[in-house]
Design a protein around this motif. Structure first.
Motif, PDB file in Angstrom:
ATOM      1  N   GLU A 150       6.724  -7.349 -16.497  1.00 15.22           N
ATOM      2  CA  GLU A 150       6.759  -5.902 -16.294  1.00 15.22           C
ATOM      3  C   GLU A 150       5.567  -5.507 -15.418  1.00 15.22           C
ATOM      4  N   LEU A 151       5.878  -4.917 -14.283  1.00 18.59           N
ATOM      5  CA  LEU A 151       4.843  -4.581 -13.306  1.00 18.59           C
ATOM      6  C   LEU A 151       4.566  -3.090 -13.322  1.00 18.59           C
ATOM      7  N   SER A 152       3.316  -2.742 -13.187  1.00 17.15           N
ATOM      8  CA  SER A 152       2.951  -1.340 -12.998  1.00 17.15           C
ATOM      9  C   SER A 152       1.994  -1.247 -11.822  1.00 17.15           C
ATOM     10  N   MET A 153       2.002  -0.099 -11.183  1.00 12.18           N
ATOM     11  CA  MET A 153       1.079   0.118 -10.060  1.00 12.18           C
ATOM     12  C   MET A 153       0.617   1.563 -10.064  1.00 12.18           C
ATOM     13  N   THR A 154      -0.578   1.758  -9.543  1.00 11.57           N
ATOM     14  CA  THR A 154      -1.130   3.094  -9.372  1.00 11.57           C
ATOM     15  C   THR A 154      -1.012   3.465  -7.903  1.00 11.57           C
ATOM     16  N   LEU A 155      -0.576   4.674  -7.641  1.00 15.05           N
ATOM     17  CA  LEU A 155      -0.391   5.128  -6.266  1.00 15.05           C
ATOM     18  C   LEU A 155      -1.589   5.963  -5.833  1.00 15.05           C
ATOM     19  N   VAL A 156      -2.274   5.467  -4.804  1.00 12.15           N
ATOM     20  CA  VAL A 156      -3.466   6.135  -4.265  1.00 12.15           C
ATOM     21  C   VAL A 156      -3.056   6.820  -2.958  1.00 12.15           C
ATOM     22  N   PRO A 157      -3.439   8.054  -2.753  1.00 10.45           N
ATOM     23  CA  PRO A 157      -3.086   8.715  -1.479  1.00 10.45           C
ATOM     24  C   PRO A 157      -3.502   7.865  -0.281  1.00 10.45           C
ATOM     25  N   ALA A 158      -2.633   7.746   0.689  1.00 13.68           N
ATOM     26  CA  ALA A 158      -2.879   6.853   1.824  1.00 13.68           C
ATOM     27  C   ALA A 158      -4.129   7.246   2.588  1.00 13.68           C
ATOM     28  N   ARG A 159      -4.397   8.517   2.692  1.00 11.40           N
ATOM     29  CA  ARG A 159      -5.557   8.959   3.489  1.00 11.40           C
ATOM     30  C   ARG A 159      -6.880   8.565   2.859  1.00 11.40           C
ATOM     31  N   HIS A 160      -6.864   8.192   1.542  1.00 13.52           N
ATOM     32  CA  HIS A 160      -8.084   7.781   0.860  1.00 13.52           C
ATOM     33  C   HIS A 160      -8.148   6.279   0.646  1.00 13.52           C
ATOM     34  N   ALA A 161      -7.123   5.542   1.139  1.00 13.62           N
ATOM     35  CA  ALA A 161      -7.059   4.093   0.849  1.00 13.62           C
ATOM     36  C   ALA A 161      -8.197   3.383   1.556  1.00 13.62           C
ATOM     37  N   ASN A 194       1.935  10.787   8.672  1.00 18.50           N
ATOM     38  CA  ASN A 194       1.910  11.355   7.324  1.00 18.50           C
ATOM     39  C   ASN A 194       3.296  11.586   6.747  1.00 18.50           C
ATOM     40  N   GLY A 195       4.333  11.277   7.537  1.00 20.55           N
ATOM     41  CA  GLY A 195       5.687  11.408   7.049  1.00 20.55           C
ATOM     42  C   GLY A 195       6.200  12.833   7.148  1.00 20.55           C
ATOM     43  N   PRO A 196       7.406  13.068   6.665  1.00 16.86           N
ATOM     44  CA  PRO A 196       8.265  12.071   6.007  1.00 16.86           C
ATOM     45  C   PRO A 196       8.921  11.137   7.010  1.00 16.86           C
ATOM     46  N   VAL A 197       9.375   9.999   6.527  1.00 20.53           N
ATOM     47  CA  VAL A 197      10.070   9.057   7.389  1.00 20.53           C
ATOM     48  C   VAL A 197      11.451   9.609   7.737  1.00 20.53           C
ATOM     49  N   THR A 198      11.859   9.409   8.983  1.00 18.45           N
ATOM     50  CA  THR A 198      13.161   9.882   9.456  1.00 18.45           C
ATOM     51  C   THR A 198      13.925   8.739  10.099  1.00 18.45           C
ATOM     52  N   VAL A 199      15.179   9.001  10.405  1.00 22.16           N
ATOM     53  CA  VAL A 199      16.013   7.998  11.070  1.00 22.16           C
ATOM     54  C   VAL A 199      15.396   7.580  12.401  1.00 22.16           C
ATOM     55  N   ALA A 200      14.764   8.505  13.090  1.00 23.57           N
ATOM     56  CA  ALA A 200      14.181   8.200  14.406  1.00 23.57           C
ATOM     57  C   ALA A 200      13.070   7.163  14.314  1.00 23.57           C
TER      58      ALA A 200
END
Length: 448
Positions: free
Chosen positions: A437-448, A293-299
């Motif tokens: 010109e591109l557009s996208m909708t962001l859907v929560p990952a847990r509901h994808a 679930n993130g956040p992404v880290t260097v590790a």
């Protein structure tokens, strides 16, 4: 390089203006046709009064970028339109370029870039949380720019630069690299003759200078050589003649290389994921497994192996710096073709990366090409998205860290749903951007 004793021949000339007119909406198709006609041979493009050599074969690319690199300089009709933007520093040539590279190289070592990565991860995660949200439809180019520009500015230009100035810089750079794209197709038109985009280009330069020069004066008055990149450059350049202009040129070059090329490349991520659901599934699975679930880290970065191959393949098919023109200082021979002094040669990673003699099914998007075993079998100059030789880009490691953090940072939170029904083709500018010109909708990952 002497031609004594060498047998040379004239290059074939292939039509270019008619294909260009036929592909007026997607001009890069004219370059693709010319490359197909050449079959990897050196050819000349018939552009009326101007007939540059098109160089696509990896052996010939190696000759220009490495073997006889001093003979092929970044100057001439293709470079002149952008000269007010890029200046005489690291993106120039000759003594100015050499001095800038000596100063800047220590800032792009693996050790130094790795030292920045943790801070870069913090900034990118913060920006994703503040600028993105579930269910929102966003313009792809604008949102990637809104993530990349502040991250790079804060890393390299110091935390004291205002958000207002950051917001001025992003569109100014965007205009700077796109406004004069028509001059790429008409490089023989004198600068004194106005063309569409010239006025916007001049205004973009003014905006950039209005932001950058005060930063240089501030760093000079502060006298702290370790605070940020500006202060480091001021400390090294000191009071040498025209120091502020040289610092400005290097700052603009670094900012442009770290932002414009990244925004361009990472704008292609989303249409590619949309067009290749089986590849997208592998990317999503890896991000879920490694980052959760993130956040992404260097590790997390060393374990994002498939995503790294995805990015390598992304810049194979869509290299931001798609065209690399050079001017021959002295008469030379490439592949048995005599190149007269003063001639323009044009290389294109975009075209070389599509040569079927060096790439299996070159138009197919296949990240597995960049598995370790496959990379070893490839001609060194069949793949050069960051240029090559002495003029190789200083920042590919920085770009890769930036790309992994941004893509994984978004995908651990969201799934993109692209809002377009048309195929996405590149548009012609000094960098290779999506033509729509591109557009996208962001859907929560847990509901994808």
């Amino acid at each position: 390089m002497s031609l004594a004793g060498e047998t040379t021949h004239q290059a074939r000339t292939v039509p270019f203006l008619r294909p260009l007119a036929r592909h007026a909406r997607i001009p890069i198709r004219a370059f693709e046709e010319a490359s197909d006609r050449s079959g990897g041979e050196l050819v000349r493009l018939n552009m009326g009064p101007f007939r540059p050599y098109l160089v696509t074969h990896p052996d010939h690319v190696q000759h220009v970028l490495k073997t006889n690199q001093p003979n092929y300089v970044r100057a001439g009709m293709f470079w002149d339109p952008l000269a007010p933007l890029i200046g005489q520093g690291i993106l120039g040539d000759g003594a100015g370029w050499a001095a800038s590279r000596k100063i800047l190289q220590p800032l792009f070592t693996a050790r130094y870039v790795d030292s920045l990565t943790e801070r870069m991860a913090e900034i990118i995660n913060e920006l994703i949380d503040t600028k993105l949200g579930p269910g929102r439809t966003v313009d792809v180019g604008m949102v990637i720019s809104a993530l990349i520009h502040p991250a790079i500015v804060r890393l390299f230009l110091g935390a004291t630069i205002s958000d207002a100035d950051i917001e001025r810089l992003a569109p100014a750079y965007d205009t700077g690299v796109t406004a004069r794209s028509i001059r790429l197709l008409l490089p023989f038109v004198p600068q004194r003759i106005p063309l569409p985009g010239d006025r916007a280009f001049k205004q973009a330069i003014k905006t950039i200078d209005d932001v950058v020069y005060p930063r240089i004066r501030h760093a000079r008055s502060r006298g702290d050589e370790t605070a940020d990149l500006v202060s480091r450059l001021v400390g090294v350049r000191g009071d040498e003649p025209d120091a502020d202009r040289l610092i400005r040129d290097d700052m603009v070059a670094i900012h442009g290389a770290a932002t414009e090329t990244s925004v361009t490349a990472l704008s292609w991520v989303w249409p590619v994921l949309d067009a290749h659901p089986e590849i997208a599934a592998k990317v999503y699975e890896e991000v879920e497994r490694v980052v959760g679930n993130g956040p992404v880290t260097v590790a997390h970065l060393p374990r994002l192996t498939y995503l790294r191959m995805f990015v390598d393949e992304l810049v194979r098919l869509y290299p931001p710096g798609w065209i690399l023109p050079r001017t021959a200082l002295r008469t030379d021979a490439i592949g048995g073709v005599e190149i007269a002094a003063g001639s323009t040669v044009v290389m294109s990673p975009y075209l070389t990366h599509r040569l079927s003699a060096f790439w299996d099914r070159p138009l197919m998007f296949a990240p597995e090409r960049f598995s370790p075993e496959n990379e070893r079998a490839r001609h060194r100059y069949a793949y050069f998205p960051y240029a090559a030789g002495p003029h190789v880009c200083l920042g590919p490691r920085l770009f890769m860290m930036e790309a992994l953090l941004l893509i994984a940072g978004i995908l651990c939170r969201y799934r993109p749903v692209l809002q377009t029904s048309r195929p996405i083709a590149p548009r012609l500018a000094s960098t290779l951007r999506p033509g729509t010109e591109l557009s996208m909708t962001l859907v929560p990952a847990r509901h994808a």
